[in-house]
Design a protein around this motif. Structure first.
Motif, PDB file in Angstrom:
ATOM      1  N   ARG A 276      51.643 -18.872 -23.167  1.00  0.00           N
ATOM      2  CA  ARG A 276      51.938 -18.937 -24.604  1.00  0.00           C
ATOM      3  C   ARG A 276      50.734 -18.531 -25.454  1.00  0.00           C
ATOM      4  O   ARG A 276      50.908 -17.937 -26.521  1.00  0.00           O
ATOM      5  CB  ARG A 276      52.436 -20.340 -24.968  1.00  0.00           C
ATOM      6  CG  ARG A 276      53.868 -20.568 -24.489  1.00  0.00           C
ATOM      7  CD  ARG A 276      54.489 -21.777 -25.132  1.00  0.00           C
ATOM      8  NE  ARG A 276      53.924 -23.017 -24.608  1.00  0.00           N
ATOM      9  CZ  ARG A 276      54.153 -24.221 -25.132  1.00  0.00           C
ATOM     10  NH1 ARG A 276      54.933 -24.340 -26.201  1.00  0.00           N
ATOM     11  NH2 ARG A 276      53.623 -25.293 -24.591  1.00  0.00           N
ATOM     12  N   TRP A 277      49.513 -18.830 -24.992  1.00  0.00           N
ATOM     13  CA  TRP A 277      48.336 -18.344 -25.725  1.00  0.00           C
ATOM     14  C   TRP A 277      48.279 -16.823 -25.682  1.00  0.00           C
ATOM     15  O   TRP A 277      47.967 -16.162 -26.688  1.00  0.00           O
ATOM     16  CB  TRP A 277      47.058 -18.947 -25.139  1.00  0.00           C
ATOM     17  CG  TRP A 277      46.726 -20.301 -25.688  1.00  0.00           C
ATOM     18  CD1 TRP A 277      46.807 -21.498 -25.032  1.00  0.00           C
ATOM     19  CD2 TRP A 277      46.254 -20.608 -27.011  1.00  0.00           C
ATOM     20  NE1 TRP A 277      46.423 -22.523 -25.862  1.00  0.00           N
ATOM     21  CE2 TRP A 277      46.076 -22.014 -27.077  1.00  0.00           C
ATOM     22  CE3 TRP A 277      45.972 -19.842 -28.136  1.00  0.00           C
ATOM     23  CZ2 TRP A 277      45.622 -22.665 -28.230  1.00  0.00           C
ATOM     24  CZ3 TRP A 277      45.522 -20.481 -29.293  1.00  0.00           C
ATOM     25  CH2 TRP A 277      45.358 -21.873 -29.331  1.00  0.00           C
ATOM     26  N   VAL A 278      48.580 -16.232 -24.526  1.00  0.00           N
ATOM     27  CA  VAL A 278      48.585 -14.773 -24.411  1.00  0.00           C
ATOM     28  C   VAL A 278      49.680 -14.183 -25.300  1.00  0.00           C
ATOM     29  O   VAL A 278      49.477 -13.150 -25.953  1.00  0.00           O
ATOM     30  CB  VAL A 278      48.779 -14.349 -22.941  1.00  0.00           C
ATOM     31  CG1 VAL A 278      49.012 -12.845 -22.829  1.00  0.00           C
ATOM     32  CG2 VAL A 278      47.559 -14.752 -22.112  1.00  0.00           C
ATOM     33  N   ALA A 279      50.844 -14.853 -25.361  1.00  0.00           N
ATOM     34  CA  ALA A 279      51.936 -14.379 -26.220  1.00  0.00           C
ATOM     35  C   ALA A 279      51.524 -14.395 -27.692  1.00  0.00           C
ATOM     36  O   ALA A 279      51.808 -13.454 -28.449  1.00  0.00           O
ATOM     37  CB  ALA A 279      53.181 -15.241 -26.010  1.00  0.00           C
ATOM     38  N   LEU A 280      50.848 -15.465 -28.111  1.00  0.00           N
ATOM     39  CA  LEU A 280      50.387 -15.559 -29.502  1.00  0.00           C
ATOM     40  C   LEU A 280      49.376 -14.455 -29.804  1.00  0.00           C
ATOM     41  O   LEU A 280      49.462 -13.781 -30.842  1.00  0.00           O
ATOM     42  CB  LEU A 280      49.763 -16.933 -29.751  1.00  0.00           C
ATOM     43  CG  LEU A 280      49.185 -17.164 -31.159  1.00  0.00           C
ATOM     44  CD1 LEU A 280      50.275 -17.064 -32.219  1.00  0.00           C
ATOM     45  CD2 LEU A 280      48.494 -18.529 -31.236  1.00  0.00           C
ATOM     46  N   ALA A 281      48.424 -14.260 -28.903  1.00  0.00           N
ATOM     47  CA  ALA A 281      47.405 -13.226 -29.110  1.00  0.00           C
ATOM     48  C   ALA A 281      48.036 -11.837 -29.141  1.00  0.00           C
ATOM     49  O   ALA A 281      47.654 -10.992 -29.971  1.00  0.00           O
ATOM     50  CB  ALA A 281      46.357 -13.316 -28.010  1.00  0.00           C
ATOM     51  N   SER A 282      49.002 -11.583 -28.280  1.00  0.00           N
ATOM     52  CA  SER A 282      49.666 -10.273 -28.246  1.00  0.00           C
ATOM     53  C   SER A 282      50.432 -10.012 -29.532  1.00  0.00           C
ATOM     54  O   SER A 282      50.392  -8.900 -30.074  1.00  0.00           O
ATOM     55  CB  SER A 282      50.632 -10.194 -27.052  1.00  0.00           C
ATOM     56  OG  SER A 282      49.934 -10.331 -25.830  1.00  0.00           O
ATOM     57  N   ALA A 283      51.117 -11.036 -30.037  1.00  0.00           N
ATOM     58  CA  ALA A 283      51.878 -10.881 -31.280  1.00  0.00           C
ATOM     59  C   ALA A 283      50.956 -10.566 -32.455  1.00  0.00           C
ATOM     60  O   ALA A 283      51.270  -9.730 -33.301  1.00  0.00           O
ATOM     61  CB  ALA A 283      52.688 -12.143 -31.561  1.00  0.00           C
ATOM     62  N   VAL A 284      49.806 -11.228 -32.502  1.00  0.00           N
ATOM     63  CA  VAL A 284      48.844 -10.978 -33.570  1.00  0.00           C
ATOM     64  C   VAL A 284      48.261  -9.573 -33.453  1.00  0.00           C
ATOM     65  O   VAL A 284      48.037  -8.886 -34.460  1.00  0.00           O
ATOM     66  CB  VAL A 284      47.724 -12.039 -33.549  1.00  0.00           C
ATOM     67  CG1 VAL A 284      46.564 -11.648 -34.455  1.00  0.00           C
ATOM     68  CG2 VAL A 284      48.280 -13.398 -33.979  1.00  0.00           C
ATOM     69  N   SER A 285      48.025  -9.125 -32.232  1.00  0.00           N
ATOM     70  CA  SER A 285      47.477  -7.781 -32.021  1.00  0.00           C
ATOM     71  C   SER A 285      48.460  -6.695 -32.425  1.00  0.00           C
ATOM     72  O   SER A 285      48.070  -5.643 -32.943  1.00  0.00           O
ATOM     73  CB  SER A 285      47.092  -7.592 -30.544  1.00  0.00           C
ATOM     74  OG  SER A 285      46.093  -8.509 -30.164  1.00  0.00           O
ATOM     75  N   GLU A 286      49.749  -6.943 -32.189  1.00  0.00           N
ATOM     76  CA  GLU A 286      50.767  -5.920 -32.433  1.00  0.00           C
ATOM     77  C   GLU A 286      51.232  -5.868 -33.878  1.00  0.00           C
ATOM     78  O   GLU A 286      51.709  -4.828 -34.344  1.00  0.00           O
ATOM     79  CB  GLU A 286      51.981  -6.182 -31.518  1.00  0.00           C
ATOM     80  CG  GLU A 286      51.664  -5.989 -30.044  1.00  0.00           C
ATOM     81  CD  GLU A 286      52.751  -6.555 -29.139  1.00  0.00           C
ATOM     82  OE1 GLU A 286      53.782  -7.010 -29.684  1.00  0.00           O
ATOM     83  OE2 GLU A 286      52.563  -6.542 -27.909  1.00  0.00           O
TER      84      GLU A 286
END
Length: 343
Positions: free
Chosen positions: A235-245
């Motif tokens: 879920r941390w990776v999902a949050l970071a990916s969403a912010v990056s995209e």
């Protein structure tokens, strides 16, 4: 001369004399055989660390013996906690509650500090020290206004982070994001990747994931969310990916976290709200129906979507139809509740 043991043992075993076994909450001794009072073995760092550090067994044993000699030479001291600074590589975020810390303070006040903390001589400020581990016991002594028992070592930054990481691995209670921040701060200080991997007992792919999250999420956002102990890597990776995209996603997260409600939530709940803020809302399905007169002429349309109904009528009938709906609405709602079994 300390005899060298087989390289087949785990890193934690190799550093056994260096890492003081303890439990922060109980502040009690642990037998020297590295077993708990119940006979269960303590958590150990896996042998995979050897591969992660990319160093030979001979180098690891030599470093172990060097650190062990430092511990043996350091002895124990009682220090003024005001002369001690925290580690230059923080690995903790604030807890949601001070209950456990207050219990530790009371235990130390009632029974004394049973397990020394470990400190190193400050590399810059003469007469001062930095915590290697035992931050909560140091803070408790500071707040109680008493001296703190400590083992004093002379360690480089690399030796400090390896020792700090080994101690954390023995406790196994750092949350995933605390590990990510620990790695990020070591990176920023120029600690070599092999020492970061050794400190956290991780491999290259995991180090890359820790770094990617801290690259995408500003440290102040992570600190505002907090430890989030129940939130793992996916879920941390999902949050970071969403912010990056999505360039606008970070602003939504910051607004969510800065709200009064957000500040009252637990760290796990703050994370959930932050993740919800970056997820793009799904378009609502809408169903449109034509409204026809007796002759089949279309005189308007009704649009239905979740929780929303819109009716539009051609101008010549609009006023009269509006009055009709207003008059018929109470009866229409009565029929609705009868059908739902609530009439």
């Amino acid at each position: 001369m300390i005899a060298k043991r087989s390289g087949r043992k785990s890193i934690l075993a190799n550093f056994g004399a260096f890492s003081q076994p303890k439990a922060e909450a109980s502040d009690s001794f642990v037998p020297k055989d590295h077993s708990s009072p119940s006979g269960q073995p303590l958590a150990r760092v896996g042998a995979g660390v050897i591969g992660a550090t990319q160093r030979s067994l001979a180098e690891l044993r030599e470093e172990r013996d060097s650190l062990r000699a430092l511990v043996d030479a350091g002895g124990g001291s009682e220090l003024d906690p005001n002369l001690i600074d925290p580690s230059p590589f923080p690995d903790r975020l604030p807890d949601d509650s001070d209950t456990e810390f207050e219990a530790l303070k009371k235990l130390i006040l009632d029974e004394g500090q049973k397990v020394p903390i470990q400190v190193r001589r400050h590399p810059i400020s003469e007469g001062r020290y930095q915590v290697v581990y035992g931050h909560r016991r140091w803070r408790a002594a500071l707040e109680l206004g008493i001296k703190v028992r400590a083992t004093v070592l002379s360690l480089s930054d690399s030796e400090l982070v390896v020792a700090q990481g080994i101690e954390n691995a023995a406790r196994q209670d750092l949350s995933w994001i605390e590990r990510a921040l620990f790695a990020w701060r070591m990176d920023a200080a120029g600690i070599k990747a092999r020492d970061i991997r050794a400190a956290l007992s991780i491999d290259d792919p995991e180090l890359a994931r820790l770094r990617s999250v801290c690259r995408a999420l500003p440290v102040d956002v992570i600190e505002t969310i907090g430890r989030a102990p129940r939130v793992g890597r996916p879920r941390w990776v999902a949050l970071a990916s969403a912010v990056s995209e999505d360039p606008s996603a970070l602003a939504r997260v910051q607004r969510t976290l800065s709200s009064d409600k957000g500040l009252l939530l637990s760290s796990d709940e703050r994370f959930k709200h932050a993740l919800a803020a970056v997820r793009k809302p799904q378009p609502q399905s809408r169903d449109e129906k034509e409204i026809k007169g007796p002759a089949g002429r279309v005189v308007g349309k009704a649009t239905f979507s979740s929780g929303d109904i819109k009716i539009s009528i051609v101008t010549e009938y609009a006023s009269a139809f509006s009055n009709f709906v207003e008059e018929e609405l109470p009866m229409l709602m009565e029929r609705f509740f009868v059908r739902e079994g609530e009439g």
